[in-house]
Design a protein around this motif. Structure first.
Motif, PDB file in Angstrom:
ATOM      1  N   VAL A 104     120.211  17.364  45.898  1.00 55.61           N
ATOM      2  CA  VAL A 104     120.008  16.510  47.061  1.00 55.61           C
ATOM      3  C   VAL A 104     121.189  15.555  47.134  1.00 55.61           C
ATOM      4  N   GLN A 105     121.975  15.676  48.188  1.00 58.50           N
ATOM      5  CA  GLN A 105     123.203  14.891  48.311  1.00 58.50           C
ATOM      6  C   GLN A 105     122.873  13.404  48.448  1.00 58.50           C
ATOM      7  N   LEU A 106     123.504  12.606  47.606  1.00 59.62           N
ATOM      8  CA  LEU A 106     123.351  11.156  47.650  1.00 59.62           C
ATOM      9  C   LEU A 106     124.597  10.545  48.287  1.00 59.62           C
ATOM     10  N   PRO A 107     124.500   9.372  48.938  1.00 60.87           N
ATOM     11  CA  PRO A 107     123.284   8.558  49.055  1.00 60.87           C
ATOM     12  C   PRO A 107     122.353   9.070  50.145  1.00 60.87           C
ATOM     13  N   LEU A 108     121.063   8.791  49.963  1.00 59.01           N
ATOM     14  CA  LEU A 108     120.064   9.094  50.974  1.00 59.01           C
ATOM     15  C   LEU A 108     119.946   7.928  51.943  1.00 59.01           C
ATOM     16  N   PRO A 109     119.419   8.163  53.142  1.00 61.33           N
ATOM     17  CA  PRO A 109     119.119   7.044  54.038  1.00 61.33           C
ATOM     18  C   PRO A 109     118.211   6.029  53.341  1.00 61.33           C
ATOM     19  N   LYS A 110     118.318   4.778  53.729  1.00 64.63           N
ATOM     20  CA  LYS A 110     117.662   3.684  53.001  1.00 64.63           C
ATOM     21  C   LYS A 110     116.150   3.823  52.918  1.00 64.63           C
ATOM     22  N   HIS A 111     115.541   4.507  53.875  1.00 67.68           N
ATOM     23  CA  HIS A 111     114.076   4.594  53.864  1.00 67.68           C
ATOM     24  C   HIS A 111     113.560   5.664  52.896  1.00 67.68           C
ATOM     25  N   LEU A 112     114.467   6.415  52.264  1.00 69.07           N
ATOM     26  CA  LEU A 112     114.061   7.467  51.335  1.00 69.07           C
ATOM     27  C   LEU A 112     114.364   7.031  49.901  1.00 69.07           C
ATOM     28  N   PRO A 113     113.352   6.954  49.044  1.00 72.35           N
ATOM     29  CA  PRO A 113     113.554   6.492  47.659  1.00 72.35           C
ATOM     30  C   PRO A 113     114.210   7.575  46.796  1.00 72.35           C
ATOM     31  N   SER A 114     115.462   7.350  46.409  1.00 78.46           N
ATOM     32  CA  SER A 114     116.218   8.393  45.711  1.00 78.46           C
ATOM     33  C   SER A 114     115.582   8.767  44.372  1.00 78.46           C
ATOM     34  N   THR A 115     115.054   7.800  43.635  1.00 78.66           N
ATOM     35  CA  THR A 115     114.458   8.115  42.331  1.00 78.66           C
ATOM     36  C   THR A 115     113.271   9.047  42.485  1.00 78.66           C
ATOM     37  N   LEU A 116     112.421   8.753  43.447  1.00 79.64           N
ATOM     38  CA  LEU A 116     111.264   9.617  43.699  1.00 79.64           C
ATOM     39  C   LEU A 116     111.715  11.019  44.092  1.00 79.64           C
ATOM     40  N   VAL A 117     112.706  11.103  44.951  1.00 79.44           N
ATOM     41  CA  VAL A 117     113.188  12.399  45.426  1.00 79.44           C
ATOM     42  C   VAL A 117     113.804  13.200  44.281  1.00 79.44           C
ATOM     43  N   ILE A 118     114.649  12.575  43.483  1.00 80.64           N
ATOM     44  CA  ILE A 118     115.301  13.276  42.371  1.00 80.64           C
ATOM     45  C   ILE A 118     114.269  13.794  41.376  1.00 80.64           C
ATOM     46  N   ASN A 119     113.278  12.972  41.082  1.00 74.77           N
ATOM     47  CA  ASN A 119     112.281  13.368  40.092  1.00 74.77           C
ATOM     48  C   ASN A 119     111.257  14.357  40.635  1.00 74.77           C
ATOM     49  N   ALA A 120     111.321  14.647  41.949  1.00 74.11           N
ATOM     50  CA  ALA A 120     110.480  15.695  42.525  1.00 74.11           C
ATOM     51  C   ALA A 120     111.079  17.078  42.304  1.00 74.11           C
ATOM     52  N   ILE A 121     112.371  17.137  41.970  1.00 71.57           N
ATOM     53  CA  ILE A 121     113.038  18.423  41.721  1.00 71.57           C
ATOM     54  C   ILE A 121     112.568  18.978  40.376  1.00 71.57           C
ATOM     55  N   ASP A 122     112.305  20.267  40.326  1.00 72.51           N
ATOM     56  CA  ASP A 122     112.010  20.925  39.056  1.00 72.51           C
ATOM     57  C   ASP A 122     113.178  20.652  38.103  1.00 72.51           C
ATOM     58  N   PRO A 123     112.934  20.020  36.951  1.00 74.41           N
ATOM     59  CA  PRO A 123     114.068  19.677  36.074  1.00 74.41           C
ATOM     60  C   PRO A 123     114.882  20.883  35.643  1.00 74.41           C
ATOM     61  N   ARG A 124     114.281  22.064  35.659  1.00 79.88           N
ATOM     62  CA  ARG A 124     115.026  23.275  35.292  1.00 79.88           C
ATOM     63  C   ARG A 124     116.026  23.666  36.381  1.00 79.88           C
ATOM     64  N   LYS A 125     115.824  23.126  37.613  1.00 86.32           N
ATOM     65  CA  LYS A 125     116.720  23.415  38.726  1.00 86.32           C
ATOM     66  C   LYS A 125     117.556  22.201  39.120  1.00 86.32           C
ATOM     67  N   ASP A 126     117.452  21.133  38.358  1.00 86.76           N
ATOM     68  CA  ASP A 126     118.135  19.869  38.663  1.00 86.76           C
ATOM     69  C   ASP A 126     119.584  19.948  38.209  1.00 86.76           C
ATOM     70  N   VAL A 127     120.432  20.600  39.016  1.00 90.65           N
ATOM     71  CA  VAL A 127     121.816  20.855  38.586  1.00 90.65           C
ATOM     72  C   VAL A 127     122.697  19.616  38.640  1.00 90.65           C
ATOM     73  N   ASP A 128     122.208  18.523  39.212  1.00 87.66           N
ATOM     74  CA  ASP A 128     122.907  17.243  39.113  1.00 87.66           C
ATOM     75  C   ASP A 128     122.671  16.581  37.762  1.00 87.66           C
ATOM     76  N   GLY A 129     121.587  16.965  37.083  1.00 89.66           N
ATOM     77  CA  GLY A 129     121.257  16.363  35.791  1.00 89.66           C
ATOM     78  C   GLY A 129     120.708  14.957  35.891  1.00 89.66           C
ATOM     79  N   PHE A 130     120.107  14.613  37.034  1.00 85.90           N
ATOM     80  CA  PHE A 130     119.631  13.247  37.257  1.00 85.90           C
ATOM     81  C   PHE A 130     118.134  13.071  36.998  1.00 85.90           C
ATOM     82  N   HIS A 131     117.387  14.177  36.883  1.00 86.56           N
ATOM     83  CA  HIS A 131     115.947  14.075  36.645  1.00 86.56           C
ATOM     84  C   HIS A 131     115.690  13.354  35.325  1.00 86.56           C
ATOM     85  N   ILE A 132     114.634  12.559  35.289  1.00 88.48           N
ATOM     86  CA  ILE A 132     114.357  11.749  34.095  1.00 88.48           C
ATOM     87  C   ILE A 132     114.184  12.618  32.853  1.00 88.48           C
TER      88      ILE A 132
END
Length: 312
Positions: A104-132
């Motif tokens: 998910v390309q960052l930055p997101l528009p201000k009304h979208l919470p980036s932490t919530l969005v990043i952590n919604a990605i399956d960590p096995r597919k999180d190719v940015d490596g940002f998932h908790i």
């Protein structure tokens, strides 16, 4: 291609050459995977809104994915996209067997919470490596998807210093994207690691102790020659656009600016043993490592023991 070219007293670490090596290996392994297993790695990039810089990055990522023999999926959403709409798309990509990497390309528009969005990605597919989950596994020295820019820095450092054990490293900048994961990777490599940031009061003194200095502060020309221990390796992650009046008064205002790093390159290159330039250093490695992460994710999701890049 020679990855280290001579310039003044310092050796220039050629990020473009390193990136081409990474892309070549990804292409070869992706072709082998398709021929042997009938699987084509797939990268999905999600762009919300119309930020011009993000548009450029997304186009480049898509083109390089295709050039590497991967499937590229682009999802361009309106600025007004709601949180639920974006999360619904991510969930669909999480379960799509053709998609092995999600960005998910960052930055997101201000009304979208980036932490919530990043952590919604399956960590096995999180190719940015940002998932908790990936952040935690990197921090504890476990196998995980590593953020692309720190991964690129480590690959270049490993090429120049095959054994990092015992070296003193300073990371200037403590962002979640570069500084913190970079420090963790260096610590995992058994370096003695220091971290400095905008509230640090003694950065020059710390830098003079360091065999390796990684700078990701976002301040043009921050690091000066007298900060650097003679012979140290300097990795400049900064990308800053600054005025360039020496280029003349062209009608196009963008032609009167130039890209510089966080390091005073002309001065530091006379003291350092090796240094990455800007542009042409860390930048090309970031997208190359995104492709490497996508291939690794595809291998893991498909149960194929052929991950391409190790930094241990």
């Amino acid at each position: 291609m020679n990855k280290i070219a001579q310039f003044q007293e310092a050796e220039i670490i050629d990020g473009r050459a390193h990136a081409e090596d990474v892309r070549r290996e990804v292409r070869e392994k992706a072709a082998k995977m398709k021929a042997t297993h009938g699987i084509t790695p797939g990268l999905a990039v999600v762009l919300v809104g119309n930020d011009p810089a993000s548009e450029v990055y997304v186009r480049s990522k898509g083109k390089q994915a295709v050039d590497a023999g991967m499937n590229s999926f682009e999802f361009r959403l309106a600025e007004s996209t709601t949180r639920d709409e974006l999360l619904c798309l991510i969930e669909r990509l999480n379960t799509d067997p053709e998609v092995h990497g999600i960005l998910v390309q960052l930055p997101l528009p201000k009304h979208l919470p980036s932490t919530l969005v990043i952590n919604a990605i399956d960590p096995r597919k999180d190719v940015d490596g940002f998932h908790i989950a990936n952040v935690g596994m990197v921090g504890t020295g476990q196998d995980a998807i590593v953020p692309c820019t720190p991964l690129g820095c480590m690959l270049m450092l490993r090429a120049y210093h095959p054994d990092l054990r015992g070296k003193t490293a300073l990371v200037i900048g403590h962002s979640n994207v570069v500084g913190k994961p970079m420090a963790r990777l260096l610590l995992n490599a058994d370096c003695t690691v220091m971290i400095a940031h905008k509230s640090s009061t003694n950065i020059p003194e710390l830098a003079r102790l360091a065999d390796i200095v990684v700078v990701a502060a976002g301040v043009p020309g921050l690091v000066k020659a007298d900060w650097i221990k003679p012979g140290a390796t300097v990795i400049d992650v900064g990308i800053n656009r600054v005025p360039a009046p020496e280029l003349g008064l062209q009608e196009d205002s963008s032609a009167r600016t130039k890209i510089v790093g966080d390091v005073d390159f002309n001065g530091v290159s006379r003291v350092a043993g090796a240094i990455t330039p800007v542009p042409g250093g860390v930048g090309p490695m970031t997208i190359a490592c995104l492709l490497a992460n996508t291939l690794s994710a595809c291998c893991h999701l498909s149960g194929i023991d052929d991950s391409p890049f190790q930094i241990d």
